[in-house]
Design an enzyme around this catalytic site. Structure first.
Site, PDB file in Angstrom:
ATOM      1  N   LYS A  54       0.833  -1.210   0.000  1.00 19.53           N
ATOM      2  CA  LYS A  54       0.000   0.000   0.000  1.00 19.53           C
ATOM      3  C   LYS A  54       0.874   1.270   0.000  1.00 19.53           C
ATOM      4  O   LYS A  54       2.089   1.192   0.207  1.00 19.53           O
ATOM      5  CB  LYS A  54      -0.921  -0.033   1.221  1.00 19.53           C
ATOM      6  N   TYR A 114     -12.272  -2.820  -3.608  1.00 27.37           N
ATOM      7  CA  TYR A 114     -12.762  -2.876  -2.234  1.00 27.37           C
ATOM      8  C   TYR A 114     -14.291  -2.878  -2.164  1.00 27.37           C
ATOM      9  O   TYR A 114     -14.866  -2.495  -1.139  1.00 27.37           O
ATOM     10  CB  TYR A 114     -12.211  -1.690  -1.434  1.00 27.37           C
ATOM     11  N   ASN A 129      -1.933  -0.296   7.000  1.00 28.17           N
ATOM     12  CA  ASN A 129      -1.420  -1.605   7.416  1.00 28.17           C
ATOM     13  C   ASN A 129      -0.526  -2.258   6.363  1.00 28.17           C
ATOM     14  O   ASN A 129      -0.484  -3.472   6.218  1.00 28.17           O
ATOM     15  CB  ASN A 129      -2.571  -2.525   7.853  1.00 28.17           C
ATOM     16  N   HIS A 144      -1.906  -5.430   1.347  1.00 28.08           N
ATOM     17  CA  HIS A 144      -3.190  -6.107   1.153  1.00 28.08           C
ATOM     18  C   HIS A 144      -2.911  -7.487   0.564  1.00 28.08           C
ATOM     19  O   HIS A 144      -2.019  -7.638  -0.256  1.00 28.08           O
ATOM     20  CB  HIS A 144      -4.076  -5.323   0.171  1.00 28.08           C
ATOM     21  N   GLU A 154      -9.416 -10.251  -7.906  1.00 27.98           N
ATOM     22  CA  GLU A 154      -8.491  -9.114  -7.747  1.00 27.98           C
ATOM     23  C   GLU A 154      -7.372  -9.142  -8.790  1.00 27.98           C
ATOM     24  O   GLU A 154      -6.971  -8.094  -9.303  1.00 27.98           O
ATOM     25  CB  GLU A 154      -7.926  -9.120  -6.317  1.00 27.98           C
TER      26      GLU A 154
HETATM   27  P1  CMP Z   1      -7.176  -4.711   3.543  1.00 30.05           P
HETATM   28  O1  CMP Z   1      -6.690  -6.110   3.769  1.00 30.05           O
HETATM   29  O2  CMP Z   1      -6.536  -3.955   2.431  1.00 30.05           O
HETATM   30  O3  CMP Z   1      -8.741  -4.756   3.286  1.00 30.05           O
HETATM   31  C1  CMP Z   1      -9.621  -3.716   3.710  1.00 30.05           C
HETATM   32  C2  CMP Z   1      -8.916  -2.632   4.431  1.00 30.05           C
HETATM   33  O4  CMP Z   1      -9.710  -1.716   5.133  1.00 30.05           O
HETATM   34  C3  CMP Z   1      -8.036  -3.250   5.497  1.00 30.05           C
HETATM   35  O5  CMP Z   1      -6.946  -3.909   4.896  1.00 30.05           O
HETATM   36  C4  CMP Z   1      -7.698  -2.019   6.342  1.00 30.05           C
HETATM   37  O6  CMP Z   1      -6.494  -1.399   5.942  1.00 30.05           O
HETATM   38  C5  CMP Z   1      -8.824  -1.043   6.029  1.00 30.05           C
HETATM   39  N1  CMP Z   1      -9.517  -0.580   7.215  1.00 30.05           N
HETATM   40  C6  CMP Z   1      -9.553   0.682   7.636  1.00 30.05           C
HETATM   41  N2  CMP Z   1     -10.255   0.786   8.767  1.00 30.05           N
HETATM   42  C7  CMP Z   1     -10.684  -0.454   9.079  1.00 30.05           C
HETATM   43  C8  CMP Z   1     -11.467  -0.990  10.146  1.00 30.05           C
HETATM   44  N3  CMP Z   1     -11.956  -0.233  11.107  1.00 30.05           N
HETATM   45  N4  CMP Z   1     -11.685  -2.334  10.131  1.00 30.05           N
HETATM   46  C9  CMP Z   1     -11.201  -3.123   9.133  1.00 30.05           C
HETATM   47  N5  CMP Z   1     -10.448  -2.653   8.104  1.00 30.05           N
HETATM   48  C10 CMP Z   1     -10.201  -1.327   8.082  1.00 30.05           C
END
Ligand code: CMP
Length: 143
Positions: free
Chosen positions: A9, A49, A112, A115, A126
């Protein structure tokens, strides 16, 4: 052979973590069969998403993932979908097991680092969003 979609990311790219993250998958024995740096459009982010549309964090999520370049990858190998999820750690880095990518590099659920597809079905969906078939290569890798 199983394939998954992984994406460093914008936070991972900006912090210079791309090489270290790719290394973890290479060292584990996984094969990179697709790789590109790209800036995602809003439309593509909303498609990728889509399952999170309507959730309170959806807008922030789309804003963040389109805020800078990402590194998109297709990685191939045994049980790669679930093993890559284990290597990444829990979505919230504060809950991720020590040694996982998210625990090593992050503290924020929105930022984070990486992904990874959550199922084989998601992986196929995806991969098709981010890569044309001809962008994926076929070669032998010694594990
Ligand atoms: P990702 O695995 O990319 O898939 C969805 C993303 O939403 C997740 O990682 C997080 O980075 C993001 N996200 C942001 N806020 C939240 C939250 N409160 N709970 C879960 N995912 C979140």
């Amino acid at each position: 052979m199983e394939r998954t979609y992984l994406m460093v990311k914008p936070d991972g790219v900006q912090r210079g973590l791309v090489g270290q993250i790719i290394s973890r998958f290479e060292q584990r024995g996984y094969k990179i069969v697709g790789l590109k740096m790209m800036q995602i459009s809003r439309e593509t982010a909303e498609k990728h998403y889509g399952e999170h549309a309507g959730k309170p964090f959806f807008n922030d999520l789309v804003n963040f993932i389109t805020s800078g370049p990402v590194v998109a990858m297709v990685v191939e190998g045994k049980d790669v979908v679930s093993t890559a999820r284990e290597m990444m750690g829990a979505t919230n880095p504060l809950k991720a097991a020590p040694g996982t990518i998210r625990a090593t590099y992050g503290v924020d659920v929105g930022r984070n680092i990486i992904h990874g597809s959550d199922s084989l079905e998601s992986a196929n969906r995806e991969i098709a969003i981010f890569f044309r078939p001809e962008e994926l290569v076929d070669y032998e890798r010694a594990i």
